[in-house]
Design an enzyme around this catalytic site. Structure first.
Site, PDB file in Angstrom:
ATOM      1  N   ARG A  40       0.851  -1.197   0.000  1.00 30.16           N
ATOM      2  CA  ARG A  40       0.000   0.000   0.000  1.00 30.16           C
ATOM      3  C   ARG A  40       0.886   1.247   0.000  1.00 30.16           C
ATOM      4  NH1 ARG A  40      -1.213   1.783   4.602  1.00 30.16           N
ATOM      5  NH2 ARG A  40      -1.924  -0.193   5.440  1.00 30.16           N
ATOM      6  N   TYR A  92     -17.389  17.363 -12.949  1.00 30.52           N
ATOM      7  CA  TYR A  92     -17.870  15.972 -13.012  1.00 30.52           C
ATOM      8  C   TYR A  92     -18.835  15.683 -11.851  1.00 30.52           C
ATOM      9  CZ  TYR A  92     -17.598  10.867 -12.987  1.00 30.52           C
ATOM     10  OH  TYR A  92     -17.901   9.543 -12.991  1.00 30.52           O
ATOM     11  N   ASP A 164      -8.549  19.169 -12.949  1.00 30.31           N
ATOM     12  CA  ASP A 164      -8.882  17.820 -13.395  1.00 30.31           C
ATOM     13  C   ASP A 164      -8.624  17.802 -14.897  1.00 30.31           C
ATOM     14  OD1 ASP A 164     -10.202  15.596 -14.502  1.00 30.31           O
ATOM     15  OD2 ASP A 164     -11.752  15.579 -12.957  1.00 30.31           O
ATOM     16  N   LYS A 189     -10.165   7.000 -18.379  1.00 30.01           N
ATOM     17  CA  LYS A 189     -10.573   7.532 -19.677  1.00 30.01           C
ATOM     18  C   LYS A 189      -9.412   7.445 -20.679  1.00 30.01           C
ATOM     19  CE  LYS A 189     -14.145   8.291 -17.089  1.00 30.01           C
ATOM     20  NZ  LYS A 189     -14.401   9.536 -16.382  1.00 30.01           N
TER      21      LYS A 189
HETATM   22  C1  LIG Z   1     -14.776   9.880 -15.001  1.00 28.91           C
HETATM   23  C2  LIG Z   1     -14.311  11.166 -14.432  1.00 28.91           C
HETATM   24  C3  LIG Z   1     -13.950  11.275 -13.081  1.00 28.91           C
HETATM   25  C4  LIG Z   1     -14.084  10.129 -12.106  1.00 28.91           C
HETATM   26  O1  LIG Z   1     -13.169   9.116 -12.381  1.00 28.91           O
HETATM   27  P1  LIG Z   1     -13.444   7.563 -12.023  1.00 28.91           P
HETATM   28  O2  LIG Z   1     -12.227   6.907 -12.591  1.00 28.91           O
HETATM   29  O3  LIG Z   1     -14.720   7.183 -12.696  1.00 28.91           O
HETATM   30  O4  LIG Z   1     -13.535   7.469 -10.548  1.00 28.91           O
HETATM   31  C5  LIG Z   1     -13.486  12.488 -12.633  1.00 28.91           C
HETATM   32  N1  LIG Z   1     -13.390  13.563 -13.456  1.00 28.91           N
HETATM   33  C6  LIG Z   1     -13.741  13.496 -14.756  1.00 28.91           C
HETATM   34  C7  LIG Z   1     -13.629  14.706 -15.608  1.00 28.91           C
HETATM   35  C8  LIG Z   1     -14.219  12.298 -15.292  1.00 28.91           C
HETATM   36  O5  LIG Z   1     -14.587  12.239 -16.576  1.00 28.91           O
END
Ligand SMILES: *Cc1c(COP(=O)(O)O)cnc(C)c1O
Length: 375
Positions: A40, A92, A164, A189
């Site tokens: 961890r 998000y 982000d 993504k």
């Molecule tokens: C999908 C997404 C998240 C969350 O990520 P997860 O991997 O689903 O926990 C956060 N910010 C954006 C812009 C996203 O598209």
């Protein structure tokens, strides 16, 4: 992207970092200062990915988490009760839920602001404000915020800028180089890129922030597994070629859509004549692979998304396969009717995540569906 940080810590000559499936590590003696003791706290496969993303974002340290939300959780966890954070008003949905239904209970204060409006951001700053958090491209309408402008204000007021960077990736924008302090990814993504892993990353500028995020990562424990670390590492190797194709396909699809009478309005920062385009042109190397549009009222939006065949009807984005979704029913279903209206999300709004298929095949798919409504 292809090579990451040079490593050869094994005796085999393997070109890739091994997947170290060991939860614990031997101490040579009881006093030994070991680099790895428990997985961890640190794992060599994860560490490779963490260095790889730090290098790509131009940051000091990177951290890998079991999801994008785990990464965001760890980042917000560096603040104290009573701290105030300004957040983008169209971030998000999962982040919004984390903030409102979780961190507010622990006395973090939040104000939502349209971060494209720099004056509004500045006006929202209070004596206890500690950070500004936003996404450069909003979802699903792709409004663009200037990282440079926000980071400048943040610096004047001694605030952290947290971006982000999921929609752009370091291939299209490196927020730390534009003045941000912390970058976050849902690596689920574009970085993973194949819809087969859930993962998150954080990259920071400076050792002090590095220590704080590391403490969060190890204390909260939402770390990325060695296998999944390897999948994201591998995904990043092809990010450049995938992203070039996403960009080329998205541009062709936008050019096709804006000529069709059934499309009332297309949303894509590559379309000239908007503030979004102006900012994106200056601060990004490309306009991304997400395209949204409003269908004419005469077209049944549910039938539209269901009749597509190459575009799969699914949420998420950023992978090799093209996806289509209906935000008001799917990604943004949690919003009230009033909030949907506020955000500009109508029942006719469609979001595409443009994949890397042959562009003409994608256009043919859109054409057959649009033509089917003429009959
Ligand atoms: C999908 C997404 C998240 C969350 O990520 P997860 O991997 O689903 O926990 C956060 N910010 C954006 C812009 C996203 O598209």
């Amino acid at each position: 992207m292809v090579h990451g940080v040079c490593c050869s810590d094994n005796n085999t000559g393997a070109v890739n970092v091994p997947i170290y499936n060991s939860s614990t590590y031997v101490y040579q003696n009881a006093d030994a200062k070991v680099k790895w003791d428990y997985a961890r706290s640190g794992n060599p496969t994860r560490a490779f990915l963490e260095e790889q993303i730090a290098l790509l974002e131009g940051g000091t340290r990177g951290f890998a988490f079991s999801s994008g939300l785990a990464a965001i959780h760890a980042a917000f966890a560096i603040f104290e009760p009573g701290d105030h954070i300004i957040i983008g008003d169209k971030i998000y949905g999962g982040t919004f839920r984390l903030v409102n239904q979780y961190f507010k209970k622990w006395q973090l204060e939040f104000t939502t602001v349209d971060t494209q409006d720099v004056a509004a951001v500045e006006a929202a700053i209070k004596p206890n404000t500690k950070a500004i958090y936003f996404e450069t491209f909003t979802n699903p309408l792709l409004r663009v915020t200037s990282v440079k402008a926000i980071a400048e204000i943040a610096k004047q007021h001694h605030l952290l800028t947290i971006v982000d960077n999921t929609f752009l990736t370091p291939y299209l924008q490196q927020p730390l180089k534009l003045g941000a302090d912390i970058v976050i990814h849902s690596a689920t993504k574009y970085l993973g890129g194949h819809s087969d892993v859930i993962a998150g990353l954080v990259v920071v500028k400076g050792d002090e922030l590095g220590e704080k995020i590391y403490f969060s990562q190890n204390a909260l424990g939402g770390v990325l597994s060695p296998e999944d670390s390897n999948l994201i590492r591998r995904g990043i190797q092809t990010l450049g070629v995938r992203m070039d194709r996403h960009l080329a396909n998205a541009a062709k699809i936008v050019a096709f859509l804006i000529k069709r009478a059934e499309i009332v309005k297309a949303y894509y920062p590559g379309i000239e004549g908007s503030v979004d385009h102006e900012i994106a042109q200056k601060e990004c190397r490309g306009f991304g692979g997400i395209v949204s549009f409003d269908l004419a009222a005469a077209i049944d939006s549910k039938a539209f998304v269901e009749r597509l065949s190459l575009f799969k009807l699914a949420v998420s984005l950023g992978a090799v396969e093209s996806l289509v979704e209906l935000p008001y029913k799917m990604s943004h279903a949690e919003l009230s009717v009033a909030d949907l209206q506020d955000c500009g999300i109508s029942t006719q709004l469609i979001r595409l995540s443009v994949g890397i298929e042959d562009a003409q095949d994608l256009i043919d798919d859109l054409t057959q569906v649009l033509d089917s409504f003429k009959k």
